[in-house]
Scaffold this active site. Structure first.
Site, PDB file in Angstrom:
ATOM      1  CG  HIS A   1      -1.971  -1.058   1.186  1.00 57.11           C
ATOM      2  ND1 HIS A   1      -2.837  -1.233   0.126  1.00 57.11           N
ATOM      3  CD2 HIS A   1      -2.287  -2.031   2.083  1.00 57.11           C
ATOM      4  CE1 HIS A   1      -3.627  -2.263   0.361  1.00 57.11           C
ATOM      5  NE2 HIS A   1      -3.310  -2.770   1.535  1.00 57.11           N
TER       6      HIS A   1
ATOM      7  CG  ASP B   1      -3.032  -8.475   0.449  1.00 55.02           C
ATOM      8  OD1 ASP B   1      -2.186  -8.808   1.295  1.00 55.02           O
ATOM      9  OD2 ASP B   1      -4.073  -7.836   0.742  1.00 55.02           O
TER      10      ASP B   1
ATOM     11  CG  HIS C   1      -6.646  -5.475   1.896  1.00 55.79           C
ATOM     12  ND1 HIS C   1      -6.104  -6.481   2.679  1.00 55.79           N
ATOM     13  CD2 HIS C   1      -7.714  -4.999   2.578  1.00 55.79           C
ATOM     14  CE1 HIS C   1      -6.816  -6.609   3.780  1.00 55.79           C
ATOM     15  NE2 HIS C   1      -7.805  -5.723   3.751  1.00 55.79           N
TER      16      HIS C   1
ATOM     17  CG  ASP D   1      -5.018 -10.314   3.165  1.00 49.92           C
ATOM     18  OD1 ASP D   1      -4.716 -10.696   2.025  1.00 49.92           O
ATOM     19  OD2 ASP D   1      -4.696  -9.206   3.606  1.00 49.92           O
TER      20      ASP D   1
END
Length: 454
Positions: free
Chosen positions: A114, A153, A155, A242
């Site tokens: 991120h 991921d 996200h 995740d």
């Protein structure tokens, strides 16, 4: 993709970062890797001849400056833990290039995907982008031209996307839970890159509840065919875990065995751990499966204790949504050259965009204006004006200049002039020059009239 002509070992690095934490009870904590390490030793994997463990090392400040504009400087934005996490990926890169290993997995924290080009603080648990630092290192030290980053991921890998948004030689594909339902609220099909690199950024937002079958449909019908056509020198995996059905921060239904099969098909040269916060119920099993797949070992026995085959089923509506998304992304990829040509014909000498970035961990709001020279003879150069605020007060103002690899002499001179024109400007606190072509990086603090370089 992974070359089986190389030595047969899989390189591993563990770095739990005992002395780095956002808070004692935060999901991003050292236990993420400790349970995994216990499981791997219990299974006896570290005793196998196919596995080679490497010790981590510190990345240099120059490795960070090659990728990021850290405001006010690299030293203020990174801890030793960040340098070790990033340096671990570079250690595996060196081992891969020397032929010591066939592939490698950096099981490290803090994560990084991120973190964007400009860094004012921590967002999404990330200060610096380990994967992007690895990419730039591989290009600078080993001369790789075309690299692919596959972000698995849950996200959206918005930081990696932003760093390579204008780079046609880095293919970034991220599949993730739909940003309408999960942080960071981005990663939609229409996010496909800057005008010179359209469809080199590809996003596959998936509905909450997507299972192994849905994710492998994306892999088989989108990611693998595109990789075959793009023909990267190396495939790199931002290996977030995740998407697992027990993860407390997301809503997907991927299993440990599904992750292992994904790794076997993708055959990444290097994996870099990102997220994954089901510390006991997912990570030991997911990581064990991935390591066994990378080492060419049988992973069919890898099962979570509570896993029930057939328990998770996608609805017809979910299947329609996934297939529609895959078709849309494939269409963008097929038209990439045509879209680039049309974009460049419709734009002038510069492409500009404004954006806002929110640092959720440090509660910083950043405003940016980005300008890219669209040069007919080279990749051009980039400037970024950045202003960050915490609360009602201004935190830092910065002006950043980036010269890419292969810049022509005209763009080089114009970029240097931009840098020099902003020196001594008291309205701007910090001025940066990032010269990737020469691997030189300058920094000026306009308030103290001091300069330094990396």
């Amino acid at each position: 993709m992974a070359s089986f002509a190389r030595a047969g070992k899989t390189g591993l690095i563990f770095f739990p970062a005992f002395d780095w934490a956002i808070s004692p009870t935060h999901p991003e904590r050292e236990e993420r890797l400790l349970y995994t390490r216990d499981q791997i030793f219990e299974e006896g994997l570290m005793d196998l001849p196919q596995i080679e463990e490497y010790k981590p090392r510190l990345a240099e400040n120059k490795d960070i400056a090659r990728t990021h504009f850290c405001v006010p400087d690299v030293e203020s934005q990174v801890t030793e833990a960040h340098l070790i996490a990033a340096g671990s990926t570079l250690t595996l890169a060196d081992a891969l290039e020397k032929g010591e290993i066939r592939n490698g997995f950096a099981l490290v924290r803090p994560p990084g995907h991120h973190s964007m080009r400009v860094v004012h603080g921590n967002r999404g648990f990330c200060n610096i982008n380990n994967m992007a630092i690895l990419v730039e290192y591989l290009r600078t030290k080993y001369g790789h031209k075309r690299l692919a980053v596959i972000d698995t991921d849950v996200h959206h890998g918005d930081g990696t996307q932003e760093i390579f948004w204008h780079d046609p030689e880095v293919l970034c594909i991220s599949f993730h839970q739909d940003g309408h339902t999960l942080y960071p609220g981005s990663g939609f099909v229409n996010e496909i890159g800057g005008p010179q690199a359209l469809a080199r950024t590809l996003n596959v937002p998936l509905p909450p509840g997507t299972t192994d079958e849905g994710i492998h449909y994306v892999l088989d019908n989108l990611i693998l065919p595109i990789l075959e056509e793009f023909k990267p020198d190396l495939v790199l995996n931002s290996a977030g875990q995740d998407n697992h059905y027990t993860d407390p921060l997301a809503n997907m239904r991927f299993s440990a065995n599904g992750y292992a099969r994904l790794n076997e098909k993708l055959a990444p040269d290097i994996c870099v751990l990102e997220g994954g916060y089901a510390v006991e119920t997912a990570l030991p099993y997911v990581n064990t499966g991935i390591i066994q797949a990378m080492a060419g070992l049988d992973y069919s026995h890898v099962r979570e204790p509570d896993y029930v085959p057939g328990a998770f089923v996608q609805t017809d509506a979910m299947w329609r949504e996934i297939k529609k998304t895959v078709d849309q992304v494939n269409e963008a990829w097929a038209k990439r050259e045509e879209m680039v040509q049309m974009a460049l014909e419709s734009l002038g000498d510069f492409y500009r965009r404004k954006k806002r970035v929110f640092y959720d961990t440090d509660m910083i709001n950043e405003s940016q204006e980005e300008s890219v020279r669209l040069c007919p003879d080279c990749p051009g150069y980039m400037t970024i004006t950045s202003s960050a605020q915490r609360g009602y007060g201004t935190l830092n103002n910065a002006f950043c200049v980036s010269i890419p690899r292969g810049a022509c002499s005209s763009c080089r001179e114009d970029a240097k002039e931009e840098y020099e024109e902003h020196l001594e400007d008291r309205r701007i606190g910090y001025v940066y020059l990032q010269d990737k072509d020469r691997d030189k990086f300058k920094f000026c603090n306009n308030m103290t009239h001091t300069q330094k370089g990396y």
